[in-house]
Write a protein that holds these residues in place. Structure first.
Motif, mmCIF file in Angstrom:
data_model
loop_
_atom_site.group_PDB
_atom_site.id
_atom_site.type_symbol
_atom_site.label_atom_id
_atom_site.label_comp_id
_atom_site.label_asym_id
_atom_site.label_seq_id
_atom_site.Cartn_x
_atom_site.Cartn_y
_atom_site.Cartn_z
ATOM 1 N N ALA A 27 0.822 -1.219 0.000
ATOM 2 C CA ALA A 27 0.000 0.000 0.000
ATOM 3 C C ALA A 27 0.853 1.265 0.000
ATOM 4 O O ALA A 27 0.454 2.284 -0.543
ATOM 5 C CB ALA A 27 -0.944 -0.005 1.201
ATOM 6 N N ILE A 28 2.032 1.201 0.637
ATOM 7 C CA ILE A 28 2.824 2.440 0.804
ATOM 8 C C ILE A 28 4.016 2.545 -0.136
ATOM 9 O O ILE A 28 4.711 3.549 -0.128
ATOM 10 C CB ILE A 28 3.350 2.592 2.256
ATOM 11 N N VAL A 29 4.254 1.507 -0.935
ATOM 12 C CA VAL A 29 5.507 1.481 -1.715
ATOM 13 C C VAL A 29 5.647 2.701 -2.626
ATOM 14 O O VAL A 29 6.747 3.212 -2.833
ATOM 15 C CB VAL A 29 5.640 0.146 -2.492
ATOM 16 N N GLY A 30 4.539 3.190 -3.140
ATOM 17 C CA GLY A 30 4.587 4.365 -4.033
ATOM 18 C C GLY A 30 4.406 5.664 -3.287
ATOM 19 O O GLY A 30 4.195 6.711 -3.896
ATOM 20 N N ASN A 31 4.454 5.584 -1.930
ATOM 21 C CA ASN A 31 4.360 6.771 -1.086
ATOM 22 C C ASN A 31 3.075 7.587 -1.275
ATOM 23 O O ASN A 31 3.123 8.812 -1.438
ATOM 24 C CB ASN A 31 5.585 7.654 -1.331
ATOM 25 N N PRO A 32 1.889 6.935 -1.249
ATOM 26 C CA PRO A 32 0.643 7.691 -1.394
ATOM 27 C C PRO A 32 0.355 8.481 -0.109
ATOM 28 O O PRO A 32 0.695 8.014 0.976
ATOM 29 C CB PRO A 32 -0.413 6.592 -1.576
ATOM 30 N N PRO A 33 -0.251 9.660 -0.240
ATOM 31 C CA PRO A 33 -0.539 10.440 0.973
ATOM 32 C C PRO A 33 -1.611 9.805 1.871
ATOM 33 O O PRO A 33 -1.643 10.076 3.065
ATOM 34 C CB PRO A 33 -1.019 11.783 0.421
ATOM 35 N N VAL A 34 -2.483 8.967 1.275
ATOM 36 C CA VAL A 34 -3.612 8.429 2.051
ATOM 37 C C VAL A 34 -3.562 6.898 2.080
ATOM 38 O O VAL A 34 -3.344 6.263 1.058
ATOM 39 C CB VAL A 34 -4.960 8.850 1.415
ATOM 40 N N ILE A 35 -3.807 6.334 3.275
ATOM 41 C CA ILE A 35 -3.938 4.883 3.403
ATOM 42 C C ILE A 35 -5.320 4.578 3.977
ATOM 43 O O ILE A 35 -5.699 5.125 5.014
ATOM 44 C CB ILE A 35 -2.842 4.316 4.317
ATOM 45 N N LEU A 36 -6.065 3.744 3.275
ATOM 46 C CA LEU A 36 -7.409 3.354 3.709
ATOM 47 C C LEU A 36 -7.383 1.868 4.038
ATOM 48 O O LEU A 36 -6.916 1.054 3.228
ATOM 49 C CB LEU A 36 -8.415 3.606 2.586
ATOM 50 N N ALA A 37 -7.883 1.524 5.215
ATOM 51 C CA ALA A 37 -7.816 0.125 5.642
ATOM 52 C C ALA A 37 -9.197 -0.353 6.077
ATOM 53 O O ALA A 37 -9.870 0.313 6.860
ATOM 54 C CB ALA A 37 -6.817 -0.020 6.785
ATOM 55 N N ASP A 38 -9.616 -1.495 5.552
ATOM 56 C CA ASP A 38 -10.929 -2.073 5.881
ATOM 57 C C ASP A 38 -10.731 -3.276 6.796
ATOM 58 O O ASP A 38 -10.230 -4.311 6.351
ATOM 59 C CB ASP A 38 -11.634 -2.491 4.577
ATOM 60 N N GLU A 39 -11.046 -3.117 8.073
ATOM 61 C CA GLU A 39 -10.883 -4.177 9.076
ATOM 62 C C GLU A 39 -9.499 -4.832 9.004
ATOM 63 O O GLU A 39 -9.378 -6.053 8.918
ATOM 64 C CB GLU A 39 -11.949 -5.267 8.892
ATOM 65 N N PRO A 40 -8.433 -4.015 9.075
ATOM 66 C CA PRO A 40 -7.096 -4.583 8.824
ATOM 67 C C PRO A 40 -6.632 -5.584 9.875
ATOM 68 O O PRO A 40 -5.710 -6.351 9.609
ATOM 69 C CB PRO A 40 -6.181 -3.349 8.827
ATOM 70 N N THR A 41 -7.269 -5.569 11.063
ATOM 71 C CA THR A 41 -6.833 -6.504 12.108
ATOM 72 C C THR A 41 -7.875 -7.596 12.348
ATOM 73 O O THR A 41 -7.742 -8.391 13.263
ATOM 74 C CB THR A 41 -6.571 -5.756 13.438
ATOM 75 N N GLY A 42 -8.919 -7.614 11.498
ATOM 76 C CA GLY A 42 -10.034 -8.551 11.690
ATOM 77 C C GLY A 42 -9.626 -10.017 11.696
ATOM 78 O O GLY A 42 -10.284 -10.841 12.338
ATOM 79 N N ASN A 43 -8.547 -10.362 10.976
ATOM 80 C CA ASN A 43 -8.117 -11.759 10.903
ATOM 81 C C ASN A 43 -6.866 -12.033 11.732
ATOM 82 O O ASN A 43 -6.208 -13.045 11.516
ATOM 83 C CB ASN A 43 -7.791 -12.133 9.444
ATOM 84 N N LEU A 44 -6.536 -11.126 12.650
ATOM 85 C CA LEU A 44 -5.248 -11.251 13.346
ATOM 86 C C LEU A 44 -5.414 -11.446 14.847
ATOM 87 O O LEU A 44 -6.387 -10.984 15.440
ATOM 88 C CB LEU A 44 -4.407 -9.992 13.099
ATOM 89 N N ASP A 45 -4.423 -12.102 15.451
ATOM 90 C CA ASP A 45 -4.392 -12.216 16.907
ATOM 91 C C ASP A 45 -3.962 -10.861 17.491
ATOM 92 O O ASP A 45 -3.518 -9.968 16.769
ATOM 93 C CB ASP A 45 -3.423 -13.333 17.328
ATOM 94 N N ARG A 46 -4.087 -10.728 18.791
ATOM 95 C CA ARG A 46 -3.798 -9.436 19.451
ATOM 96 C C ARG A 46 -2.381 -8.920 19.183
ATOM 97 O O ARG A 46 -2.165 -7.756 18.912
ATOM 98 C CB ARG A 46 -3.963 -9.566 20.985
#
Ligand code: ADP
Length: 248
Positions: free
Chosen positions: A160-179
Motif C-alpha cells: 500500500a505504501i511502496v509508491g508513497n501515497p498520501p492516504v492509506i485506507l484500511a478495511d478491518e485490517p486486524t479482523g483476521n489477526l491475533d492481538r
C-alpha cells in the motif's frame, strides 16, 4: 484548518438489485485531512465499506460530489481515476489480498508497474517499504503463505505504501489477526502517520479505534458522531504508549 485531501460532499449511494434498492450512504459529508488518523466504527451493514470505497475513489456516488485535492473527480474517466488512485491511495484489506503465486517482492512492487518505474528503482523502493513496516528483506523471496498472518498484513501495508501515497485506507485490517499481530499492524499505521500519511481505518474493534486520534460513528448510512479516541480504553494503545509508539 489543515488541508482536506478527500472531500465527500452530500454523498449518497443507492444500490439497486432488481426491484430492491438499498441506501448505503445518505447525504454524507466527510473529509480526510492531511495527517489524519481516524477510525470509522459502526454496526455491520451501516455503510462503512461503501464509505471507504467512496473515499478510495473505487466507486462513484449516486448523488453528491467527491473532491480530491480540491478537484471534482466526477469529470475524470475511469482510467484517470485509476491513475489517481494508484498514485495517491494505498489500500489495506482484512484478508490481505496478496497474490499467493507471486513472491512477496512481486506483490509489493505491483503498484509501481503501471507507473513504469524501472526494475532497479523498484527493488530499492520495495526494500524501503518492507523495512518501513518493520518487516525483513528475507521475506521478499518467500511466497505470502510462508509468512504468518501478521507478517502477511505487513506485506500488504508495504504494498500500500511502496509508491508513497498520501492516504492509506484500511478495511478491518486486524479482523483476521491475533492481538499481538494487531498491535504490530496498529503500530505500523501510527509510524506511517508520524511520517505524514493520512490513515483511515474501518474497524469493529474499539482496541484498534482507540489507538487513532478520532473516531467517526456511522449508522444507517449516516455519520452520527465524531469524537476523540481514548487510549485509556485500549490495551494496545497503553502498550504502545509505554513503548513510545504513539504520537505525543
Ligand atoms: P458495512 O461495511 O458497514 O457492513 P456496507 O457498506 O458493506 O456496510 O453495506 C451497506 C448497505 O449496502 C448494506 O445494507 C448492504 O447490504 C448494501 N450493499 C453494499 N454493497 C452492495 C452491493 N454491491 N449491492 C447491493 N447492496 C449492497
Amino acid at each position: 484548518m489543515r488541508d482536506a485531501i478527500i472531500e465527500l460532499i452530500d454523498v449518497s449511494k443507492i444500490y439497486s438489485v432488481g426491484e430492491i434498492s438499498t441506501t448505503a450512504l445518505k447525504d454524507v459529508t466527510f473529509r480526510v485531512y492531511k495527517r489524519d488518523l481516524a477510525a470509522i466504527m459502526g454496526p455491520s451493514g451501516s455503510g462503512k465499506t461503501t464509505l471507504l470505497n467512496m473515499l478510495g475513489l473505487l466507486d462513484r456516488p449516486t448523488r453528491g460530489k467527491i473532491l480530491f485535492e480540491g478537484r471534482d473527480i466526477s469529470r475524470l474517466s475511469d482510467k484517470d481515476l485509476a491513475n489517481l488512485r494508484n498514485r495517491k491511495i494505498g489500500f489495506v484489506f482484512q484478508t490481505f489480498n496478496l497474490i499467493n503465486r507471486l513472491t512477496v517482492f512481486e506483490n509489493i512492487e505491483l503498484p509501481l508497474i503501471p507507473r513504469g518505474v524501472p526494475r532497479s528503482v523498484r527493488a530499492e523502493m520495495v526494500k524501503e517499504a518492507i523495512l518501513k513496516v518493520g518487516g525483513d528483506v528475507s521475506w521478499l523471496r518467500k511466497k505470502p503463505t510462508q509468512l504468518s498472518g501478521g507478517q502477511q498484513q505487513r506485506v500488504a501495508i508495504a504494498r500500500a505504501i511502496v509508491g508513497n501515497p498520501p492516504v492509506i485506507l484500511a478495511d478491518e485490517p486486524t479482523g483476521n489477526l491475533d492481538r499481538g499481530s494487531a498491535k504490530i499492524v496498529v503500530e505500523t499505521f501510527l509510524n506511517l502517520n508520524k511520517e505524514g500519511h493520512s490513515i483511515v481505518v474501518v474497524t469493529h474493534d474499539p482496541e484498534v479505534a482507540n489507538c487513532m486520534e478520532k473516531i467517526y460513528v456511522i449508522r444507517d448510512g449516516m455519520i452520527v458522531g465524531e469524537h476523540g479516541a481514548d487510549p485509556k480504553e485500549s490495551l494496545i494503545a497503553k502498550m504502545l504508549e509505554s513503548s513510545g509508539g504513539r504520537r505525543a
